[in-house]
Scaffold this motif. Structure first.
Motif, mmCIF file in Angstrom:
data_model
loop_
_atom_site.group_PDB
_atom_site.id
_atom_site.type_symbol
_atom_site.label_atom_id
_atom_site.label_comp_id
_atom_site.label_asym_id
_atom_site.label_seq_id
_atom_site.Cartn_x
_atom_site.Cartn_y
_atom_site.Cartn_z
ATOM 1 N N SER A 1 10.755 -61.409 -51.536
ATOM 2 C CA SER A 1 11.799 -60.399 -51.380
ATOM 3 C C SER A 1 11.426 -59.148 -52.166
ATOM 4 O O SER A 1 10.785 -59.228 -53.220
ATOM 5 C CB SER A 1 13.150 -60.925 -51.874
ATOM 6 N N VAL A 2 11.843 -58.002 -51.647
ATOM 7 C CA VAL A 2 11.602 -56.717 -52.299
ATOM 8 C C VAL A 2 12.935 -55.996 -52.444
ATOM 9 O O VAL A 2 13.690 -55.878 -51.470
ATOM 10 C CB VAL A 2 10.615 -55.849 -51.495
ATOM 11 N N PHE A 3 13.217 -55.516 -53.662
ATOM 12 C CA PHE A 3 14.447 -54.796 -53.950
ATOM 13 C C PHE A 3 14.094 -53.395 -54.455
ATOM 14 O O PHE A 3 13.137 -53.228 -55.228
ATOM 15 C CB PHE A 3 15.274 -55.507 -55.017
ATOM 16 N N VAL A 4 14.839 -52.408 -54.031
ATOM 17 C CA VAL A 4 14.709 -51.044 -54.530
ATOM 18 C C VAL A 4 16.078 -50.591 -54.990
ATOM 19 O O VAL A 4 17.041 -50.618 -54.211
ATOM 20 C CB VAL A 4 14.149 -50.101 -53.445
ATOM 21 N N ASN A 5 16.167 -50.228 -56.264
ATOM 22 C CA ASN A 5 17.441 -49.818 -56.871
ATOM 23 C C ASN A 5 18.537 -50.851 -56.646
ATOM 24 O O ASN A 5 19.693 -50.530 -56.344
ATOM 25 C CB ASN A 5 17.874 -48.447 -56.335
ATOM 26 N N GLY A 6 18.148 -52.120 -56.757
ATOM 27 C CA GLY A 6 19.094 -53.217 -56.653
ATOM 28 C C GLY A 6 19.457 -53.627 -55.249
ATOM 29 O O GLY A 6 20.216 -54.584 -55.062
ATOM 30 N N PRO B 1 16.236 -47.175 -46.457
ATOM 31 C CA PRO B 1 17.413 -46.479 -45.906
ATOM 32 C C PRO B 1 17.602 -45.105 -46.541
ATOM 33 O O PRO B 1 17.253 -44.879 -47.712
ATOM 34 C CB PRO B 1 18.572 -47.418 -46.265
ATOM 35 N N ALA B 2 18.131 -44.200 -45.767
ATOM 36 C CA ALA B 2 18.406 -42.849 -46.266
ATOM 37 C C ALA B 2 19.393 -42.919 -47.420
ATOM 38 O O ALA B 2 20.385 -43.657 -47.360
ATOM 39 C CB ALA B 2 18.946 -41.978 -45.140
ATOM 40 N N GLY B 3 19.102 -42.178 -48.477
ATOM 41 C CA GLY B 3 19.975 -42.145 -49.638
ATOM 42 C C GLY B 3 19.705 -43.234 -50.653
ATOM 43 O O GLY B 3 20.338 -43.241 -51.717
ATOM 44 N N LEU B 4 18.791 -44.154 -50.355
ATOM 45 C CA LEU B 4 18.513 -45.226 -51.308
ATOM 46 C C LEU B 4 17.712 -44.702 -52.509
ATOM 47 O O LEU B 4 18.011 -45.033 -53.653
ATOM 48 C CB LEU B 4 17.748 -46.356 -50.615
ATOM 49 N N LEU B 5 16.675 -43.906 -52.234
ATOM 50 C CA LEU B 5 15.878 -43.340 -53.313
ATOM 51 C C LEU B 5 16.639 -42.207 -53.980
ATOM 52 O O LEU B 5 17.459 -41.532 -53.352
ATOM 53 C CB LEU B 5 14.540 -42.832 -52.769
ATOM 54 N N ARG B 6 16.365 -41.996 -55.247
ATOM 55 C CA ARG B 6 17.063 -40.959 -55.998
ATOM 56 C C ARG B 6 16.068 -40.210 -56.874
ATOM 57 O O ARG B 6 15.002 -40.741 -57.221
ATOM 58 C CB ARG B 6 18.159 -41.585 -56.864
ATOM 59 N N ALA B 7 16.414 -38.990 -57.204
ATOM 60 C CA ALA B 7 15.574 -38.204 -58.106
ATOM 61 C C ALA B 7 15.612 -38.826 -59.496
ATOM 62 O O ALA B 7 16.675 -39.149 -60.016
ATOM 63 C CB ALA B 7 16.063 -36.760 -58.152
ATOM 64 N N GLY B 8 14.424 -39.006 -60.084
ATOM 65 C CA GLY B 8 14.335 -39.674 -61.371
ATOM 66 C C GLY B 8 13.791 -41.073 -61.210
ATOM 67 O O GLY B 8 12.976 -41.361 -60.327
#
Length: 782
Positions: free
Chosen positions: A125-130, A152-159
């Motif tokens: 499994s792979v998780f990004v930002n939970g 998904p759009a909006g999953l990644l964030r600046a920082g």
């Protein structure tokens, strides 16, 4: 009617094809490849295009294809990532610029696993930002497999963005505890990256974007400092500060700094090129300069026209203006040296950040990143990290306590246990007492602090579970889905008060917390034997690694002689033949090998051959009794944890160290001639070996191995060898207090048990004499 036989033939061929398409039978061929598997994306595909649907396999062109305008960021901060056992996970973070966070992105990776893993009961499994972005069975035992998941759009964030890989692995045929060590899944770093569709997001807009420098396909980061006037002695201190500022902003686990006078190849992943110099010096290197460079200090990014790579320009009309631009990079990273740290920033390779424990503290597992977990297998493993300060001195008597909240069912048989490991060393074992199951509420497990060292320490909790079901291990039986063990995040780690005092020498304190250089209020003298590119690169890389360990830049000034260091803590970096003999003597290096270390003529000389013959004669003449004594020493050490070093009353003399020919770099530490400061030496036979050796040690996996009085690096085995400290002196690091002195004495007596025994006998005799004298005076006489 004539088409009927053709239809039957097609049906027959389809059935035959389906039969041969079944999974391969169980294979007992060798499992783990001898070399890292080469996992390549399909030909004819480009990077940067998101998959057509989440979970699409990367073997399809739509999964990893993309337009020529995309770019990729490698994501694994290790040279290799292996997830082992029945359950395992690794988590870290990567920094994204605002433009990258807004771009359409796809996560790609390739993996290979042990042949004994049952795919129907195992998953990756792979998780990004939970958030779960992809999950699938582990089924790449024969050949490597690539996977790709559209984010998904909006999953990644600046920082900072958290990335987590998790596996659940089940053995095909074996149900023993030993079989769980055969389970592994490896993810090749060169195949794991995020593809961004927007090529413009590769550009950097401000100095804050330095944090997004990223990694190459081996998990390394490189800062290329292009300085046309780097050999001018007056500029060396400024360049060292620039290297530290860049390293603290990047904060990657394996960072290297390379100085040169010409532009390197641009556009390589995990590299950032920085041009520093006056307008006249940098003008030939760039088609145009940033606005304002001719009149004042400038720190700005420009974009290379061919590769689209960002280039940081630090310039101005003169060197003081360039120095001001360097301060724009480094000054925000400054912090007061007398302010203790609450956490050590490890998020780029280990989440969460590591808390620093300086005394009596209780930390819940939830604060340490350990979640409540239910487990159905045979060997459960969880890990977390805590740090202790550089003046930690409790390795002979101290004990931490884990207050465990857990539960296990009645199926868990006697003989099951919980093991605690500290930095890979077993520190405690507790058996399960009840055979009927139960809930453990704050069960105290004492953990010896013998294996703790300054800086971050990895603590692992392992539950070994034996059951009748696993003992039977019926062939073809499905994997159990009923939990048999649970770990709750309400468990706590209790660290008691421990002795706080510095020691000299102590390379572990330097590698773990940059001591004593981080705590120095003044400027650190730095001696460099020559200002060539390799030596300056080695010095910049070493100071950058030291700054990351200490969490702040270390101010240095260049000195031309050891006498200029005075009573200050100092650093000496260079090739061994060029270093002053005074420095070698102070740190315990044999001066007679100064010119011969690393030379071909030094190998196989007649004197060395005769010395080897004499040593063999001595060894063989006393072989019988030496073997018996050695066996006795090993038995006493194993059974009672007593060594000859703990049976000495007087401290052992430290003999001069002769660098081995297999080593290409050494770090040594000792006192200055007046015994009131610490000198650290970083040396190699040649400038090229110095640069390469320091770059290898800058990797966090190698850096944490530095300890003792002397540490050497051997490139053939990629190993760090440590010479323990035989004799040390104490260095006061905090205000005097009776409580701290009591703990210091307790630890010292625990390390010197013969002195303790003599003192105890002496006090007993004195007590007996005093009692006898008192009774003779006060007792009733006949």
């Amino acid at each position: 009617m004539k088409r009927m036989p053709v239809a039957l033939l097609i049906m027959f061929l389809a059935a035959t094809t389906q039969t041969f398409a079944q999974s391969n039978p169980f294979d007992m061929s060798p499992e783990r490849p001898a070399v890292e598997p080469s996992i390549e994306l399909p030909e004819g595909t480009d990077e940067g295009q998101p998959t057509s649907e989440p979970g699409a396999d990367a073997s399809s062109p739509a999964a990893v294809g993309g337009g020529p305008d995309g770019f990729r960021r490698y994501i694994i901060p290790f040279s290799a990532l292996s997830l082992t056992g029945e359950v395992d996970e690794r988590a870290w973070s990567m920094y994204l610029t605002p433009a990258q966070a807004q771009s359409a992105a796809t996560l790609n990776f390739g993996y290979q696993n042990a042949i004994v893993i049952a795919p129907e009961a195992s998953s990756l499994s792979v998780f990004v930002n939970g958030e779960l972005v992809g999950e699938g069975p582990i089924k790449a035992s024969g050949t490597a497999e690539t996977r790709s998941y559209a984010l998904p759009a909006g999953l990644l964030r600046a920082g900072s963005n958290d990335i987590r890989f998790r596996v659940q692995q089940h053995h095909r045929t074996d149900c023993t505890i030993e079989s769980t060590y055969e389970l592994w899944t490896e993810i090749a770093p060169e195949t794991a990256f995020i593809s961004f569709a927007d090529a413009q997001s590769a550009a950097f807009a401000s100095v804050d974007d330095i944090r997004a420098v990223g990694l190459d396909d081996r998990g390394h980061t490189q800062f290329n400092l292009v300085v046309p006037g780097m050999q001018q002695p007056s500029r060396a201190a400024g360049l060292m500060r620039l290297a530290q500022g860049l390293a603290l902003r990047g904060h990657m686990p394996a960072q290297r700094v390379i100085l040169s006078e010409g532009l390197p190849e641009l556009g390589k992943p995990g590299e950032l090129t920085v041009i520093a110099g006056t307008v006249d010096e940098v003008s030939p290197l760039l088609p145009s300069l940033p606005d304002g460079a001719a009149s004042g200090s400038v720190a700005a990014f420009v974009r290379d026209g061919e590769t689209n790579a960002p280039v940081l320009v630090l310039s101005g009309p003169d060197w003081p203006a360039v120095q001001a631009a360097i301060e724009a990079i480094a000054e925000p990273m400054d912090r007061p040296s007398n302010v203790p740290r609450d956490v050590i920033n490890t998020e780029r390779w280990l989440l969460p950040e590591t808390p620093v424990v300086a005394g009596n503290t209780r930390l819940r597992f939830s604060e340490l990143g350990v979640e409540t977990s239910e487990f159905t297998g045979r060997r459960f493993r969880s890990r977390f990290s805590v740090a202790v300060p550089s003046d930690f001195y409790a390795d002979a008597y101290g004990e931490a306590t884990i207050l465990l909240d857990a539960a296990y069912t009645e199926t868990v048989r006697p003989g099951s246990r919980i093991d605690i490991y500290v930095n890979g060393n077993i520190a405690s074992t507790v058996p399960f007492d009840s055979a009927t199951g139960g809930i453990l509420r704050h069960l105290p497990i004492n953990v010896t602090m013998r294996h703790f060292k300054p800086g971050p320490n990895l603590i692992e909790l392992e539950a070994v579970l034996l059951t009748e079901q696993d003992k039977a291990c019926a062939p073809g039986a499905p994997a159990s889905t009923d939990p048999r063990f649970a770990l709750f995040d309400t468990s706590e780690l209790h660290m008691p008060n421990f002795a706080r005092i510095g020691r000299r020498p102590n390379l572990a304190a330097m590698s773990g917390a940059a001591a004593p250089y981080r705590n120095s209020a003044g400027v650190i003298p730095l001696f460099i034997d020559r200002a060539d590119a390799d030596t300056l690169s080695a010095a910049a890389t070493f100071l950058a690694r030291l700054a990351v360990a200490g969490g702040q830049p270390i101010a240095v000034e260049m000195i031309a002689s050891p006498l200029a260091a005075g009573t200050r803590n100092a650093l000496f970096i260079g090739t061994l033949p060029e270093l002053p003999k005074t420095v070698l003597t102070q740190v315990g290096i044999d001066p007679s090998r100064q010119m011969s270390w690393g030379s071909a003529q030094a190998v196989g000389r007649g004197a060395d051959t005769q010395k080897a013959i004499d040593e063999w004669q001595t060894r063989l003449s006393g072989g019988a009794w030496r073997t018996q004594i050695t066996a006795l020493q090993d038995w006493v050490k194993q059974e009672f944890d007593i060594s000859l070093s703990s049976l000495r009353i007087l401290p052992q003399e430290q003999s001069d160290f002769v660098p081995p020919e297999t080593a290409t770099l050494l770090l040594a530490q000792g006192a200055n001639p007046t015994d009131d400061a610490t000198w650290t030496l970083v040396a190699a036979p040649s400038a090229k070996q110095l640069s390469d050796g320091v770059s290898a040690l800058a990797d966090i996996d190698q850096w944490r191995e530095i300890a003792g009085h002397i540490s050497t690096y051997e490139p053939a085995t990629n190993a760090v060898k440590v010479v323990p400290v035989a004799n040390f002196s104490f260095v006061q690091t905090r205000p005097a207090s009776s409580g701290n002195y009591r703990l210091i004495i307790a630890n010292w007596l625990s390390s010197n048990i013969l002195f303790y025994a003599v003192l105890l006998v002496t006090l007993s005799v004195l007590l007996g004499l005093a009692t006898s004298s008192m009774l003779s005076r006060l007792g009733r006489r006949p």
